[in-house]
Every structure is written in C-alpha cells, then in structure tokens.
Design a protein around this motif. Structure first.
Motif, PDB file in Angstrom:
ATOM      1  N   PRO A 198      19.919  -9.885  18.514  1.00  0.00           N
ATOM      2  CA  PRO A 198      19.301  -9.580  17.227  1.00  0.00           C
ATOM      3  C   PRO A 198      20.350  -9.351  16.133  1.00  0.00           C
ATOM      4  CG  PRO A 198      19.276  -7.638  18.617  1.00  0.00           C
ATOM      5  CD  PRO A 198      19.859  -8.735  19.444  1.00  0.00           C
ATOM      6  N   LYS A 199      20.005  -9.733  14.899  1.00  0.00           N
ATOM      7  CA  LYS A 199      20.927  -9.552  13.788  1.00  0.00           C
ATOM      8  C   LYS A 199      20.140  -9.495  12.484  1.00  0.00           C
ATOM      9  CE  LYS A 199      25.110 -11.490  11.675  1.00  0.00           C
ATOM     10  NZ  LYS A 199      26.085 -12.607  11.682  1.00  0.00           N
ATOM     11  N   LYS A 200      20.634  -8.710  11.533  1.00  0.00           N
ATOM     12  CA  LYS A 200      20.023  -8.628  10.207  1.00  0.00           C
ATOM     13  C   LYS A 200      20.654  -9.684   9.301  1.00  0.00           C
ATOM     14  CE  LYS A 200      17.185  -4.967  10.107  1.00  0.00           C
ATOM     15  NZ  LYS A 200      15.834  -4.930   9.538  1.00  0.00           N
ATOM     16  N   HIS A 201      19.823 -10.334   8.483  1.00  0.00           N
ATOM     17  CA  HIS A 201      20.312 -11.318   7.516  1.00  0.00           C
ATOM     18  C   HIS A 201      19.703 -11.021   6.155  1.00  0.00           C
ATOM     19  CE1 HIS A 201      22.133 -14.154  10.427  1.00  0.00           C
ATOM     20  NE2 HIS A 201      21.143 -13.787  11.217  1.00  0.00           N
ATOM     21  N   GLU A 202      20.420 -11.434   5.124  1.00  0.00           N
ATOM     22  CA  GLU A 202      19.864 -11.422   3.771  1.00  0.00           C
ATOM     23  C   GLU A 202      20.154 -12.778   3.153  1.00  0.00           C
ATOM     24  OE1 GLU A 202      20.465  -9.363  -0.613  1.00  0.00           O
ATOM     25  OE2 GLU A 202      20.781  -8.117   1.166  1.00  0.00           O
ATOM     26  N   ALA A 203      19.105 -13.508   2.805  1.00  0.00           N
ATOM     27  CA  ALA A 203      19.279 -14.855   2.272  1.00  0.00           C
ATOM     28  C   ALA A 203      18.045 -15.229   1.460  1.00  0.00           C
ATOM     29  CB  ALA A 203      19.494 -15.855   3.403  1.00  0.00           C
ATOM     30  N   GLN A 204      18.203 -16.282   0.677  1.00  0.00           N
ATOM     31  CA  GLN A 204      17.101 -16.741  -0.167  1.00  0.00           C
ATOM     32  C   GLN A 204      16.524 -18.042   0.381  1.00  0.00           C
ATOM     33  OE1 GLN A 204      17.692 -16.563  -4.387  1.00  0.00           O
ATOM     34  NE2 GLN A 204      16.298 -18.262  -4.804  1.00  0.00           N
ATOM     35  N   PRO A 205      15.226 -18.041   0.738  1.00  0.00           N
ATOM     36  CA  PRO A 205      14.609 -19.284   1.240  1.00  0.00           C
ATOM     37  C   PRO A 205      14.446 -20.307   0.130  1.00  0.00           C
ATOM     38  CG  PRO A 205      12.954 -17.573   1.013  1.00  0.00           C
ATOM     39  CD  PRO A 205      14.268 -16.925   0.709  1.00  0.00           C
TER      40      PRO A 205
END
Length: 346
Positions: A198-205
C-alpha cells in the motif's frame, strides 16, 4: 339583482379557472411521476388528485380524462415511451391496475442493447453485483415485452460471468474521478501495487479508459510531469480532493492504444517482420500497422509500432510463422529467446 348575478357569474368563472389550473397541475404531476418510473393506479391517483381538488363526484371521469390526455400528448409529440395500460384481468380490481411508461418497441434497438450487454459481460470489468446493476440499466431501456427477449438472449453469458473474486466496487470511484477530471482537481488516494504494497499518492486525473479487463486512470503528479497509469481496481480509498491545474500537454489515448494493446511494458519501437500467417490477423493485432508484399519473394512484410515487451511476446508466440527483419536490437532478442527455448529441450 343584476349585481348579484354578475358576482355569481364572476365567482363561477373564477372557479372554472381554478379548476382548470388544478387540472393542469395534476396532469403535470402525474406525467412527471410516470417519467420518473412511478407506477400509477387509480388508488394512487386519488391521493395525488386530493392535493389539488376537493370534488367528491366525477373522479372516475377525471381519472380517465387524465390518462387519455397523457397518452395523447405522448403520441402527438412522438415521445420514445408510451403509456402501458393494464390488461383486462378480472382477478385484479380496477383500482389496483397499474399504468406506467414503457419504451416503444424497437427491434433494431433490442439487437443493439443485446450486443452491448454481451460486450460488457465479456469485459469482466466489474464485480458481480455492479455488473448485474449495469445489465439492469441496459434492460430498462427496452420496452417491457422486449425485456424478456433481452434476458433470454444474455442468460448464458450472464450466468457464466467470471471475474476476480477480489474485484472491489468501482463505479463510485469512477464517479469521483469523472468529477475530478471535469473540475481539474487533484486526488489524494491510497493505492495497492501489484505486489500488494500500500502507498499514498497525490496526483491529478486527466482521463480514464478501459483495456484488457481493467480500468486505467491517467494521472500527473504535476501539470508538466509525464503521465502515470493507475489501475482503478487497485485504488483502495480516495481520501481528499484538492484544487488542480490544467496539464501543459494532453495525453493522447489513440497513440497509447497503438503502442500498448498487448502489454504496457518497454519503450515504444517501430519494427518490421515477414509474415506467413494471414496478414489481416497481424494487422488487427497492431492498430495503425501497414503491409506490403515483397516483389522478390511474394512474402508479406508488416511495419508496426508497439511497446517492445508486448511486441516481443506476440512475435514469439507466432514461432516460425514470423521473421523480424528490423530493428537489429529486436532481432537479437528474438534469437536469444528462441535459442534459450531450444536449449531447454536439449
């Protein structure tokens, strides 16, 4: 006396106008309820009519007039649905018989919806619950007498629907991602990779698409960054929504599909190979490819593009029926794989 008659006449006229307004309001409400999928019975109509009229007499005539007015307007405007009237079943009391809107029968549409259902079921994209919901949405677009034909036509396919037992619900995530794309928002989300980490991501679709049994979401960490691909079924939570920005370049799905229809691994390459199988079969495997016949040998030569790993897997699967002639780096890898296979059997 004249003044009294005039007052009475005005009261009568006012009462007629009030009754007319109440009638229009009632018919509009009935129509809206029917459009929303509600089933109307005479008993239900009495409740609705009671909101707009206090007349105790003539309700039967008013009911039939309302039903006739709605049916006539649907017919005159060419609306795609019609008012289905109940059968004359003596076992069902008249005040319980159901009136509802149904789609107008359309043989061409029935065939199209059946085809769509088979394609959707073959995708294996959703868990069984969400797939059943999606099939039901398709079914509801048909007239009632067509729905039974639809269910029979897809029964075998739907009954044998197979998907991953761990497939999570996806439709709500699709809704949230669609909204984020439209509003140019960034998402903070939890993601579990192929190894289960598991990992947290921050991105714009930027967009999403379906390919080879999975939905993929195209995202960027920053507006000028390269795109990253996330499998929708590996998103475990969308924790936060933040303001975003328009990307500096647009992702081109058409180019991506031409390169990754087999396997999205490796660098994009252009390659040529001689082909002894049906040329059309090879052309369909590589969208955008071209074919020519070598005038000296009469052998078909195909020029295609793909990501190297996907191309390599397909070319190896064809054995001696294909021969890569360019680029040299791909020829070398093909030889190495075939020699290793021969060595295994030795």
């Amino acid at each position: 006396m004249a003044t009294k008659q005039k007052a009475t006449s005005e009261e009568t006229e006012q009462s007629k106008k009030s009754d007319k307004r109440a009638s229009v309001k009632r018919v509009i409400e009935l129509t809206m309820r029917l459009l929303n999928g509600e089933k109307i019975t005479y008993n239900r109509w009495l409740v609705i009519a009671g909101k707009t009229t206090k007349q105790a007499n003539g309700k039967d005539r008013t009911f039939w007039r309302d039903i006739a007015d709605i049916a006539a307007q649907l017919s005159e405007t060419g609306y795609a649905k019609q008012l289905l009237r109940p059968d004359r079943d003596p076992n069902v009391p008249a005040n319980e018989k159901i009136y509802q809107l149904v789609s107008t029968p359309d043989a061409a549409k029935l065939t199209q919806v059946i085809a769509l259902a088979h394609i959707v079921l073959a995708s294996r994209a959703l868990n069984k619950t969400e797939m059943a919901q999606l099939v039901h949405v398709l079914q509801d677009t048909l007239a009632l007498n067509e729905q039974e034909q639809f269910k029979l036509a897809i029964a075998g396919d739907q009954g044998s629907y197979v998907t991953s037992p761990r497939r999570p619900p996806l439709l709500d995530y699709l809704r949230q991602i669609t909204e984020a794309i439209a509003r140019q928002q960034r998402l903070v989300f939890a993601y579990r990779n192929a190894e289960g980490t598991p990992k947290k991501h921050e991105a714009q679709p930027e967009t999403f698409f379906f390919d080879n049994y999975y939905f993929y979401v195209v995202m960027r960490l920053t507006p000028d960054a390269d795109v990253l691909m996330f499998r929708l079924d590996r998103i475990t939570a969308i924790d936060q929504v933040k303001p975003g920005m328009a990307p500096q370049q647009q992702f081109r799905l058409r180019e991506y599909r031409q390169q990754t229809y087999l396997l999205a691994v490796g660098e994009p390459i252009v390659f040529r190979f001689k082909c002894w199988i049906a040329a059309q079969t090879a052309l369909e495997r590589f969208p955008g490819s071209t074919a020519r016949v070598d005038p000296k040998t009469g052998v078909v030569v195909i020029t295609a593009q793909a990501r190297e790993k996907g191309a390599l897997m397909w070319l190896l699967s064809q054995g001696a029926d294909v021969q890569v002639i360019a680029p040299p780096s791909l020829i070398k890898k093909i030889k190495a794989h075939h020699l290793a296979a021969v060595e295994r059997y030795n």
